[in-house]
Design an enzyme around this catalytic site. Sequence first.
Site, mmCIF file in Angstrom:
data_model
loop_
_atom_site.group_PDB
_atom_site.id
_atom_site.type_symbol
_atom_site.label_atom_id
_atom_site.label_comp_id
_atom_site.label_asym_id
_atom_site.label_seq_id
_atom_site.Cartn_x
_atom_site.Cartn_y
_atom_site.Cartn_z
ATOM 1 N N PHE A 35 0.448 -0.877 -0.233
ATOM 2 C CA PHE A 35 0.303 0.017 -0.172
ATOM 3 C C PHE A 35 0.630 1.313 0.131
ATOM 4 O O PHE A 35 0.509 2.221 0.067
ATOM 5 C CB PHE A 35 -0.489 0.283 1.866
ATOM 6 N N GLU A 36 2.334 1.228 0.585
ATOM 7 C CA GLU A 36 2.696 2.309 0.883
ATOM 8 C C GLU A 36 3.697 2.352 -1.354
ATOM 9 O O GLU A 36 4.091 3.713 -0.540
ATOM 10 C CB GLU A 36 4.029 1.865 2.513
ATOM 11 N N ASP A 38 3.060 1.352 -3.333
ATOM 12 C CA ASP A 38 2.043 2.066 -4.269
ATOM 13 C C ASP A 38 2.041 3.420 -3.765
ATOM 14 O O ASP A 38 1.159 4.236 -5.446
ATOM 15 C CB ASP A 38 0.768 0.951 -4.372
ATOM 16 N N LEU A 84 -0.337 -5.640 -14.095
ATOM 17 C CA LEU A 84 -1.452 -5.580 -14.576
ATOM 18 C C LEU A 84 -0.893 -3.433 -13.625
ATOM 19 O O LEU A 84 -0.182 -3.743 -12.553
ATOM 20 C CB LEU A 84 -2.748 -5.960 -13.048
ATOM 21 N N ASP A 118 -1.272 -13.657 -3.669
ATOM 22 C CA ASP A 118 0.117 -12.292 -3.177
ATOM 23 C C ASP A 118 1.234 -12.922 -3.318
ATOM 24 O O ASP A 118 1.065 -14.273 -1.844
ATOM 25 C CB ASP A 118 0.106 -11.777 -1.557
ATOM 26 N N ARG A 137 8.446 -14.602 -14.008
ATOM 27 C CA ARG A 137 8.102 -13.630 -14.986
ATOM 28 C C ARG A 137 9.385 -12.856 -15.387
ATOM 29 O O ARG A 137 9.671 -12.662 -17.012
ATOM 30 C CB ARG A 137 6.814 -12.400 -14.591
ATOM 31 N N LYS A 348 -11.387 -9.005 -14.770
ATOM 32 C CA LYS A 348 -10.755 -9.533 -16.529
ATOM 33 C C LYS A 348 -12.089 -9.331 -17.263
ATOM 34 O O LYS A 348 -13.001 -10.086 -17.013
ATOM 35 C CB LYS A 348 -10.130 -10.727 -16.751
ATOM 36 N N CYS A 473 23.942 9.957 18.992
ATOM 37 C CA CYS A 473 23.470 8.517 18.796
ATOM 38 C C CYS A 473 22.806 8.147 20.537
ATOM 39 O O CYS A 473 23.426 8.568 21.186
ATOM 40 C CB CYS A 473 24.414 7.755 18.318
ATOM 41 N N CYS A 476 26.238 5.964 22.591
ATOM 42 C CA CYS A 476 27.262 7.133 22.865
ATOM 43 C C CYS A 476 27.737 8.400 22.309
ATOM 44 O O CYS A 476 28.303 9.026 22.883
ATOM 45 C CB CYS A 476 27.942 5.804 22.176
ATOM 46 N N CYS A 491 25.324 5.934 13.195
ATOM 47 C CA CYS A 491 26.702 6.386 14.048
ATOM 48 C C CYS A 491 27.645 5.773 13.372
ATOM 49 O O CYS A 491 28.044 4.795 13.651
ATOM 50 C CB CYS A 491 25.782 5.854 15.750
ATOM 51 N N CYS A 496 30.822 2.087 19.165
ATOM 52 C CA CYS A 496 29.689 2.718 19.779
ATOM 53 C C CYS A 496 28.885 1.346 20.041
ATOM 54 O O CYS A 496 29.085 0.231 19.344
ATOM 55 C CB CYS A 496 28.662 3.143 18.796
#
Length: 732
Positions: A35-36, A38, A84, A118, A137, A348, A473, A476, A491, A496
């Site tokens: 979703f993010e 897209d 698609l 999916d 593919r 389709k 950081c 540290c 960092c 660290c």
Amino acid sequence: MNLTEAQARIAFLRTELARHDELYYRQARPEIGDFEYDRLKRELADLEAAHPELAAGASPTKRVGDDRAAGFVRARHRQAMMTLDNTYAEGELREFHARLVKLLGIDDLAYTVEPKIDGLAVSLTYENGRLVRAVTRGDGEEGDDVTANVRTIRGLPGALRETGERRAEAGELGGPAPLSRTASGLSVSTEEMPLFAEETPAAPATVHGAPATAHRAASAAVPALIEIRGEVFLRLEEFQRINREQEEAGLEPYANPRNLAAGTLKLLDPAEVAKRRLEIVLYGLGACEPAEPAESQSAYLKRLALWGLPVVELAVCVRGIDAVWAAICELDRLRRGLDYGTDGAVVKLDLFAQQRLAGARGEGQSARKLSPRWACAYKFAPDRAETRVRSISIQVGRTGALTPVAELEPVLLAGTTVKRATLHNADEIARKDVRPGDFVLIEKAGEIIPVVVQVLVDKRPSGLAPYVFPNACPVCATAVTRAEAEVVWRCPNPDCPEKVRRGLAHFASKACLDIDGLGEEVVALLIERGLVKTIPDIFRLKLEDLLPLKKSGEVWAGNLIAAIAARRSADLWRVIHGLGIPQVGATSSKDLAARFRSLDAIAAAGEADLLNVGGIGERTCGLIRAWFAAPANQALLAGLLAVGLTPTAPAAAGAAAVLAGKTVVLTGTLPTLSREEATKLVEDAGGKVSGSVSKKTHYVVAGEEAGSKLEKARALGVPVLDEAGLRRLLAG
Ligand code: IVH
């Protein structure tokens, strides 16, 4: 947004999307959900459309993702595999229908509505009813030959069932009717399928605007050649089983079933693939000779089931867009009862003749851009929940990367209680303007780690100050840095404590040196007591150092010292992986070990040598060279030598077992190895090189212009590798 801002944003989105494409398609370890992703892609497409003067040049909006990986022989699709465009909006789905109505001049068009599985798209080729090839593919034109792996899938017949019923011409079976509503199991037998509804208008003999006779009539007979498309996936239960095993082995769990399925399909050893229960469902048609097996999508699905193939379940055939929408809503309800991931519905046009009339976008150009006008993917918005951010904490990773995490008021989401969600990086917090105390929407789109998607600004309590990302950081206090074109703050302090702790724990972990008894807690204890600070310190530990750490700990201390000593001759790839070179995971480590066979040789390798290793691109090559050039790392390597670490190169004991008793056939011209060199490598690893392919052949290594041996290997289901694949195999 002015022109300069748009230019900067386009550049940012292009780089960011290219990075996510790499993570998703090639490395199978995405950082963000669909979703993010897209949403970012849509934002880029909108900006490019609004500013055509900035749209030139390579852009992720102009290509489809490419799943091809090093190690596999490539195979061309006879008919391009399209992709698609996705939509999340009902309105856009209605626009899709309106365009087709205008184009075809028919109002109540028939559509099939199928779940969007999916997984990973593959194309199966059956010749005279026998499975001869399975190809991913790839870039749409050519993909990876994964035949041997696909043959391990239970439930996929190697031969199509001859139905012998000429009467059941595919067209007769079609028409708007539920195809299958079986909620359990994907394999749908014809007996289970309600093939006919009350209304059964068979496919018309002519389609508006073009006589159907322009194409060969559909035939029920098993065709001489057919490309059948579908999706390889893993059920949730199997995904969880494998992840439990991963965690028990101290390895990182896989992000989601889709990525695990993709990673599994790209394993070089079919025996390993068989251990994970991959499944497949089929839903699409590519090339078919001499005649199409059906006149419509709905009839085609029935035909596939008659041939004994596993077919996408819950598909329906309906008329008109209102019925399509109702079917999608029903599917959204039903899919919650499924134990595998579906992320949308694919709509389709049912009649193939109408599909041909509608055609595809980007025709006449590269297959990479092809997307059909006759189909549309409606994606379901992922499950979301509302909660409140209590605070934002910062995790410091092994490479020093600072990852912000939202500490949340616990909330139930998709069956689990969520207390933390990733905020990815500083830019994401700023873009979403997430502040401690905010009410937010979180989402879990198949991923294990939930994501903060959006702040509910209307609910924001007054007086909340914007979040200021730390410039030091949190562990540290060293000032953090950010490389050009990177989104991550790091960092830079090599000392660290958190970086050191995570780095040492990584080196000792199962995935690297696999030092029994040296887990995160023991590492933390050893650091706290000042006993270890660097990797070589591990090998300097003495029994008397450990004895005071635990009451009556003689046995424990003795075992740990012995476990460490046993790893002085660890496999070279494990040592490379354990060093924590950025972007170099287990696979690249094996590739590097197989190619260079010593740390010194990698340190001395030039750019061209490194780029020659399959799977190592320019960026990783630069990172490897920079790592070996850094004085601190040179000191580390010298330290390892001083404590007597002598990694085992692949051609020695480790590799001898790899091909013991195995027969390998070499065919075609390999990119860097001569026939003699390749033979020597195989023989050094205990294998035998043979001149002809038979059922007893274990691997065929194919190069350019490989001919009949390659074909025979495919027909017999013998794993086919390229040179990089051979090297990976030799690296164990
Ligand atoms: S039809 C022209 N049907 O979704 C492309 N695809 O976003 C035809 N997928 O690449 C694809 N379930 O990997 C089709 N029932 C289904 C599907 C499906 C999953 C995947 C497929 C495709 C992608 C497109």
